[in-house]
Write a protein that holds these residues in place. Structure first.
Motif, PDB file in Angstrom:
ATOM      1  N   TRP A   1     -11.440   0.644   2.155  1.00 27.53           N
ATOM      2  CA  TRP A   1     -11.258  -0.651   2.808  1.00 27.53           C
ATOM      3  C   TRP A   1     -12.041  -0.724   4.112  1.00 27.53           C
ATOM      4  CZ3 TRP A   1      -9.653  -2.847   7.324  1.00 27.53           C
ATOM      5  CH2 TRP A   1      -9.378  -4.221   7.273  1.00 27.53           C
TER       6      TRP A   1
ATOM      7  N   TRP B   1      -5.090 -14.133  10.805  1.00 27.09           N
ATOM      8  CA  TRP B   1      -3.806 -13.516  10.494  1.00 27.09           C
ATOM      9  C   TRP B   1      -2.728 -13.886  11.510  1.00 27.09           C
ATOM     10  CZ3 TRP B   1      -2.175 -11.850   6.144  1.00 27.09           C
ATOM     11  CH2 TRP B   1      -2.997 -11.178   5.249  1.00 27.09           C
TER      12      TRP B   1
ATOM     13  N   GLY C   1      -5.236  -7.123  -3.452  1.00 27.13           N
ATOM     14  CA  GLY C   1      -5.217  -8.190  -2.466  1.00 27.13           C
ATOM     15  C   GLY C   1      -3.827  -8.574  -2.009  1.00 27.13           C
TER      16      GLY C   1
ATOM     17  N   GLN D   1      -1.226  -6.666  -2.003  1.00 31.18           N
ATOM     18  CA  GLN D   1      -0.732  -5.542  -1.196  1.00 31.18           C
ATOM     19  C   GLN D   1      -1.248  -5.643   0.243  1.00 31.18           C
ATOM     20  OE1 GLN D   1      -1.967  -5.422  -4.234  1.00 31.18           O
ATOM     21  NE2 GLN D   1      -0.542  -4.275  -5.502  1.00 31.18           N
ATOM     22  N   ALA D   2      -2.529  -5.970   0.379  1.00 33.42           N
ATOM     23  CA  ALA D   2      -3.105  -6.115   1.719  1.00 33.42           C
ATOM     24  C   ALA D   2      -2.464  -7.287   2.459  1.00 33.42           C
ATOM     25  CB  ALA D   2      -4.613  -6.310   1.612  1.00 33.42           C
TER      26      ALA D   2
ATOM     27  N   GLU E   1     -13.347 -13.767   3.521  1.00 32.46           N
ATOM     28  CA  GLU E   1     -13.882 -12.583   4.200  1.00 32.46           C
ATOM     29  C   GLU E   1     -15.404 -12.661   4.275  1.00 32.46           C
ATOM     30  OE1 GLU E   1     -10.275  -9.493   2.989  1.00 32.46           O
ATOM     31  OE2 GLU E   1     -12.053  -9.654   1.714  1.00 32.46           O
TER      32      GLU E   1
ATOM     33  N   PRO F   1       0.831  -1.210   0.000  1.00 26.58           N
ATOM     34  CA  PRO F   1       0.000   0.000   0.000  1.00 26.58           C
ATOM     35  C   PRO F   1       0.866   1.261   0.000  1.00 26.58           C
ATOM     36  CG  PRO F   1      -0.762  -1.598   1.624  1.00 26.58           C
ATOM     37  CD  PRO F   1       0.573  -2.075   1.145  1.00 26.58           C
TER      38      PRO F   1
ATOM     39  N   HIS G   1       1.044  -6.204   3.650  1.00 25.22           N
ATOM     40  CA  HIS G   1       0.954  -5.203   4.715  1.00 25.22           C
ATOM     41  C   HIS G   1       0.488  -5.832   6.026  1.00 25.22           C
ATOM     42  CE1 HIS G   1      -0.948  -1.392   6.525  1.00 25.22           C
ATOM     43  NE2 HIS G   1       0.353  -1.314   6.687  1.00 25.22           N
ATOM     44  N   ASN G   2      -0.525  -6.674   5.952  1.00 24.17           N
ATOM     45  CA  ASN G   2      -1.026  -7.312   7.172  1.00 24.17           C
ATOM     46  C   ASN G   2       0.028  -8.201   7.816  1.00 24.17           C
ATOM     47  OD1 ASN G   2      -4.007  -6.953   8.025  1.00 24.17           O
ATOM     48  ND2 ASN G   2      -4.082  -6.922   5.789  1.00 24.17           N
TER      49      ASN G   2
ATOM     50  N   PRO H   1      -3.387  -0.241  -4.291  1.00 24.56           N
ATOM     51  CA  PRO H   1      -4.478  -1.114  -3.858  1.00 24.56           C
ATOM     52  C   PRO H   1      -4.343  -2.526  -4.416  1.00 24.56           C
ATOM     53  CG  PRO H   1      -5.221   0.271  -5.666  1.00 24.56           C
ATOM     54  CD  PRO H   1      -3.803   0.707  -5.340  1.00 24.56           C
TER      55      PRO H   1
END
Length: 384
Positions: free
Chosen positions: A266, A373, A17, A19-20, A301, A12, A23-24, A15
């Motif tokens: 998001w 996670w 998936g 990338q998320a 999700e 990020p 980052h997570n 944008p």
């Protein structure tokens, strides 16, 4: 103190998936032991300001390259090696194995003791082409571990690398924040705002591109409306396919039953998942197997939000569904078959509240058991 250098194009505020995912995972590592080397999101003042603001909020060090796409060129490799030495990093995590994993030997010479390369859907495509297959083999030979999303990606990538590299492969899929995606995420408020409070809602949350199958859902709508007349298809997300999707809805006469939200922040996504009674994304494989779904985190999700799911059979998407328990997998292609199967499964769910409740509850429990996670971040820490 062992530090990790994360080398990635997928971070990020760009944008997406992947990338998320990166980052997570980074947020769940010790911030004092993480340095991120990433490409610039996009050129221009707006992109630079957004990137700088994002980076300033992170608890770890982020170093941006001037290019918008990191490639394993001599310059980028020297920069990565320099950061490795400057920050005393002893492990490297390539956010996407292809092509950045080709820097592995140089970073090993610079002092890296552990090299971990994560694969997604595009590496499975690389495994099918002779030239890129050879490069993937080199990445496997020069890293300690290649991670994979699910059985689909594992089997294809394992066929391209050496038996020794295949034996070192470890599953590391993205996770789901079960505290953010949950049954009380705010769906009723979204339904009320859109005027959908008393109507059955089929929701699809994804980028609007042909592979995702939003067009299949629109083609399925006439059959769905014939049996559940008030149904609305809620299409959440933005992308280049939106104009074609709107034209298709007009041509089939179902435009009044399709709502396009455009891109949604998001933070608002959990509530948009929760606005649905059923989640459906009948994704399909395109371009002779080169354009496939790596996993499909949106199904998980949706499950965390308590929805039953209808998934396409592209790539690793079936890995995100317990067939008959959390939802069903349908054909993504050809279009007539995909639309017919999607309509049948969706109608079955819309007409049976108890089945929706049971599948949603099983999906929620599965996410809590396997896809959290924190559980997956612990696996990454052990690899590094």
């Amino acid at each position: 103190m062992r530090k990790t250098l994360i080398v990635t194009n997928d971070f990020p505020p760009r944008p997406g998936g992947i990338q998320a995912f990166l980052h997570n995972m980074a947020l769940r590592l010790d911030p004092e032991r993480v340095v991120v080397y990433a490409s610039t999101w996009k050129r221009g003042r707006e992109g630079a300001e957004a990137t700088a603001a994002f980076d300033a909020e992170q608890p770890f060090t982020v170093v941006r390259d001037r290019t918008t796409m990191l490639l394993p060129t001599p310059r980028v490799t020297r920069r990565a090696a320099g950061l490795l030495r400057e920050h005393g990093c002893r492990s490297v995590w390539f956010g996407a194995a292809a092509p950045l994993g080709l820097m592995g030997p140089a970073l090993r010479r610079a002092g890296a003791e552990r090299l971990v390369a994560t694969t997604h859907g595009h590496e499975a495509a690389w495994a099918q082409l002779p030239g890129s297959r050879a490069l993937l083999r080199r990445i496997g030979e020069s890293t300690d571990t290649i991670t994979y999303l699910g059985e689909y990606t594992r089997s294809r990538i394992a066929s391209a690398v050496t038996p020794a590299a295949a034996a070192r492969m470890v599953q590391l899929p993205p996770g789901v924040d079960e505290k953010t995606f949950h049954p009380d995420s705010g769906g009723p408020a979204v339904r009320a705002a859109l005027g959908l409070t008393d109507r059955p809602v089929v929701v699809c949350v994804s980028r609007l591109v042909p592979r995702k199958g939003q067009d299949t859902l629109i083609r399925a709508l006439p059959a769905i409306l014939a049996r559940v007349p008030e149904t609305v298809l809620l299409v959440v997300g933005g992308g280049p396919y939106e104009r074609d999707l709107r034209r298709l809805a007009d041509s089939l006469g179902v435009a009044p039953s399709v709502r396009f939200t455009g891109a949604v922040p998001w933070a608002d996504l959990p509530a948009h998942f929760g606005a649905g009674d059923v989640f459906a994304m009948p994704c399909r494989t395109r371009r002779g197997g080169l354009d496939v779904e790596g996993l499909g985190i949106v199904y998980l999700e949706a499950s965390a939000t308590g929805l039953p799911v209808v998934a396409g059979d592209s790539g690793g998407a079936p890995d995100a569904v317990l067939t008959g328990e959390t939802g069903w997998v349908v054909h993504g292609a050809p279009p007539p078959l995909a639309a017919r199967e999607s309509a049948d499964r969706i109608v079955t769910l819309l007409q049976d509240a108890e089945l929706r409740r049971r599948m949603g509850a099983r999906g929620r429990a599965w996410v809590e058991e396997k896809w959290r996670w924190d559980t997956l971040a612990e696996r990454l820490r052990s690899l590094l």
